[in-house]
Design a protein around this motif. Structure first.
Motif, PDB file in Angstrom:
ATOM      1  N   SER A  51       3.864  16.688  10.971  1.00 34.12           N
ATOM      2  CA  SER A  51       3.067  17.105   9.856  1.00 34.12           C
ATOM      3  C   SER A  51       2.574  15.944   9.451  1.00 34.12           C
ATOM      4  O   SER A  51       1.651  15.954   8.531  1.00 34.12           O
ATOM      5  N   SER A  52       2.801  14.574   9.735  1.00 35.92           N
ATOM      6  CA  SER A  52       2.039  13.249   9.311  1.00 35.92           C
ATOM      7  C   SER A  52       0.824  13.247  10.112  1.00 35.92           C
ATOM      8  O   SER A  52       0.414  11.880   9.739  1.00 35.92           O
ATOM      9  N   ILE A  53       0.663  14.066  10.942  1.00 38.63           N
ATOM     10  CA  ILE A  53      -0.643  13.636  11.808  1.00 38.63           C
ATOM     11  C   ILE A  53      -2.003  14.234  11.396  1.00 38.63           C
ATOM     12  O   ILE A  53      -1.862  15.670  10.977  1.00 38.63           O
ATOM     13  N   ALA A  54      -2.888  13.591  10.829  1.00 36.62           N
ATOM     14  CA  ALA A  54      -4.190  14.257  10.357  1.00 36.62           C
ATOM     15  C   ALA A  54      -4.947  14.540  11.464  1.00 36.62           C
ATOM     16  O   ALA A  54      -5.581  13.338  12.241  1.00 36.62           O
ATOM     17  N   TRP A  61     -17.038  13.300  11.619  1.00 35.08           N
ATOM     18  CA  TRP A  61     -17.225  12.015  11.145  1.00 35.08           C
ATOM     19  C   TRP A  61     -18.280  11.473  11.840  1.00 35.08           C
ATOM     20  O   TRP A  61     -17.865  11.334  13.289  1.00 35.08           O
ATOM     21  N   ASP A  62     -19.290  10.942  11.348  1.00 31.81           N
ATOM     22  CA  ASP A  62     -20.139  10.230  12.331  1.00 31.81           C
ATOM     23  C   ASP A  62     -19.798   8.961  12.944  1.00 31.81           C
ATOM     24  O   ASP A  62     -20.339   8.344  14.016  1.00 31.81           O
ATOM     25  N   ALA A  63     -18.675   8.336  12.386  1.00 34.48           N
ATOM     26  CA  ALA A  63     -17.914   7.166  13.179  1.00 34.48           C
ATOM     27  C   ALA A  63     -17.114   7.586  14.136  1.00 34.48           C
ATOM     28  O   ALA A  63     -16.816   6.496  14.992  1.00 34.48           O
ATOM     29  N   ILE A 104     -11.811  14.283   5.397  1.00 29.70           N
ATOM     30  CA  ILE A 104     -10.792  13.730   6.120  1.00 29.70           C
ATOM     31  C   ILE A 104      -9.886  12.951   5.101  1.00 29.70           C
ATOM     32  O   ILE A 104      -8.612  13.025   5.429  1.00 29.70           O
ATOM     33  N   LYS A 105     -10.555  12.640   3.988  1.00 25.12           N
ATOM     34  CA  LYS A 105      -9.569  12.159   2.951  1.00 25.12           C
ATOM     35  C   LYS A 105      -8.704  12.972   2.540  1.00 25.12           C
ATOM     36  O   LYS A 105      -7.410  12.706   2.597  1.00 25.12           O
ATOM     37  N   ASP A 110      -2.800  15.134   2.767  1.00 28.38           N
ATOM     38  CA  ASP A 110      -2.033  16.199   3.185  1.00 28.38           C
ATOM     39  C   ASP A 110      -1.022  15.753   3.867  1.00 28.38           C
ATOM     40  O   ASP A 110       0.255  15.755   3.933  1.00 28.38           O
ATOM     41  N   ALA A 111      -1.449  14.949   5.211  1.00 26.67           N
ATOM     42  CA  ALA A 111      -0.443  14.398   6.018  1.00 26.67           C
ATOM     43  C   ALA A 111       0.474  13.220   5.599  1.00 26.67           C
ATOM     44  O   ALA A 111       1.642  13.277   5.828  1.00 26.67           O
ATOM     45  N   THR A 112      -0.009  12.366   4.352  1.00 24.89           N
ATOM     46  CA  THR A 112       0.771  11.650   3.995  1.00 24.89           C
ATOM     47  C   THR A 112       1.935  12.057   3.135  1.00 24.89           C
ATOM     48  O   THR A 112       3.172  11.968   3.125  1.00 24.89           O
ATOM     49  N   CYS A 113       1.439  13.152   2.328  1.00 29.91           N
ATOM     50  CA  CYS A 113       2.289  13.884   1.503  1.00 29.91           C
ATOM     51  C   CYS A 113       3.722  14.608   2.333  1.00 29.91           C
ATOM     52  O   CYS A 113       4.530  14.889   1.951  1.00 29.91           O
TER      53      CYS A 113
END
Length: 129
Positions: A51-54, A61-63, A104-105, A110-113
Motif C-alpha cells: 500500500s506504500s506504492i503510489a 502528469w505532463d512530466a 499525485i500529491k 496516502d501511500a506514505t500514510c
C-alpha cells in the motif's frame, strides 16, 4: 519536482521532493515501467508494504512519458544536501520540471500514510505543508 542525475540513478530520473529539513532534502524517485512484468517486479519487491506504492499513469502528469509509480516507503526515501541540489540546478545538470499535480500529491500522501515503514511522527512531517 526535478529531473537529472541523482545519487544511485542514471541521468534523466525524476524525483519528487517530500520534505526539507535544515540543509537536507528528502525525496522519492519516480519509477517508470514499460510492461506488466516490470510492474509486477516492483510489487513483488514491496509485497510486505504494497500500500506504500503510489500509482501514476502517464496521463496524470505532463512530466511522465510512461506509466510509473512512486515507492513511498522508508527503503525508497533518499536524501540530498540542499546545496548539492542547488548546485546541480544552477549548473544545468538538474532540471526543474514543475509542481507535482495535486492528485499525485494526494496519492503520495496516502501511500506514505499507509506505509508500515514510517512512524506516526514521520507521517505527520511528510503530510504537513
Amino acid at each position: 519536482a526535478f529531473k537529472g542525475p541523482f545519487p544511485t540513478r542514471d541521468k534523466g530520473h525524476r524525483i519528487v521532493i517530500i520534505y526539507k529539513s535544515g540543509d537536507e532534502v528528502s525525496y522519492f524517485y519516480v519509477t517508470s515501467y514499460e510492461s506488466r512484468e516490470e510492474k509486477q517486479k516492483i510489487d513483488l519487491a514491496n509485497r510486505k508494504d504494497i500500500s506504500s506504492i503510489a500509482e501514476l499513469k502517464k496521463e496524470d502528469w505532463d512530466a511522465l512519458t510512461k506509466d510509473s509509480c512512486i515507492q513511498c516507503n522508508l527503503a525508497h526515501r533518499h536524501e540530498i544536501k540542499l546545496a548539492d541540489l542547488q548546485t546541480g540546478y544552477v549548473s544545468g545538470g538538474i532540471e526543474y520540471i514543475g509542481i507535482v499535480p495535486d492528485a499525485i500529491k494526494s496519492r503520495i500522501i496516502d501511500a506514505t500514510c499507509h506505509s508500515a515503514t514510517f512512524t506516526d511522527e514521520e507521517k505527520r512531517l511528510y503530510t504537513t505543508d
